[in-house]
Design a protein around this motif. Sequence first.
Motif, short mmCIF file in Angstrom:
data_model
loop_
_atom_site.label_atom_id
_atom_site.label_comp_id
_atom_site.label_asym_id
_atom_site.label_seq_id
_atom_site.Cartn_x
_atom_site.Cartn_y
_atom_site.Cartn_z
N VAL A 127 -78.11 -24.32 -23.09
CA VAL A 127 -76.82 -24.98 -23.30
C VAL A 127 -75.71 -24.12 -22.70
O VAL A 127 -75.73 -22.89 -22.81
N ASP A 178 -72.18 -28.33 -20.61
CA ASP A 178 -72.70 -29.38 -21.47
C ASP A 178 -71.79 -29.73 -22.64
O ASP A 178 -71.83 -30.86 -23.14
N ARG A 282 -80.97 -27.65 -21.33
CA ARG A 282 -79.77 -28.43 -21.00
C ARG A 282 -79.99 -29.93 -21.13
O ARG A 282 -79.19 -30.72 -20.63
#
Length: 294
Positions: A127, A178, A282
């Motif tokens: 992330v 993200d 991700r």
Amino acid sequence: MLDYHLHLWPHGDSDTWLSVDQIADYCEHAAAHGVTEIAITEHLFRFRQAADVVGRFWEAADPDPAMQASMASYFDHHARNDLDRYVDLVLEAKRQGLPVKVGMEVDYYRGQMDSVGELLSQYPFDVLLGSVHWIGAWRFDDLDDALQMSKWEAQTVDACWDAYTGAMEELAATKTCDVLAHPDLIKVAGRVPQNPVEWWDRLAEAASATGMAAELSTAGFRKPIGEQYPSTPLLDRFVAAGVPMTTASDAHRVGDVSDRVQDLAAIASAAGLTTLASFDGRIRTDVALGAGGS
């Protein structure tokens, strides 16, 4: 619950190396507060590889020599660590079975996000948080720096919010990250326009239009503003627009890990949230509010 914004270095430290034991302490502290998944998200500007990519960006970003000199000193102090070593450390924590994600907090560098994204693509991040901590070379949230705080007196609050929101919109549009971290951080010093509706609407649209998640964080409770990020009206806009949300403490030491997480759960529930966004490689997965990720 999740804690998807954690730093291993205290704010002032720059080159004290870290250990899996420190990450284990974070996990233990989080678990004691009902958090079952954390993400380590150190600042990208702490790493030499990032400094090599963005260079002396402040020279083109801000005409004020004092602000340029301050940012140069700031980067010289912080950008001393090795990104490969950091990622390997968090991966080792994962290999040892700790419920941790490999993350990074990525500041916005105007006109340079393609290069930043290329650097980040070389690593197995779970992330990436996108954030704006400076406008030009003005570190508007550096509350202990008199020069930075003096800039607040040289312009209107509305102008500050407009510049910040524009930077957040540009960051979101690059789709480098993200999650929009602490999305209304500009309020950190307690400076809020009389009518912030325009900027709330633009921030919600920036996340919604790009498919990004946004962060619900308790860090603002530890700052002069004295409330969560985002404020309740902005959170309501995120929820109404269908923006996925993560939860976070933005801790820089173990004692703040999962700070006020039960308050955060109540705020999220009151806003109508039923799920949180968990990330792996991700890729987002929605998990039930109150539950951790896998």
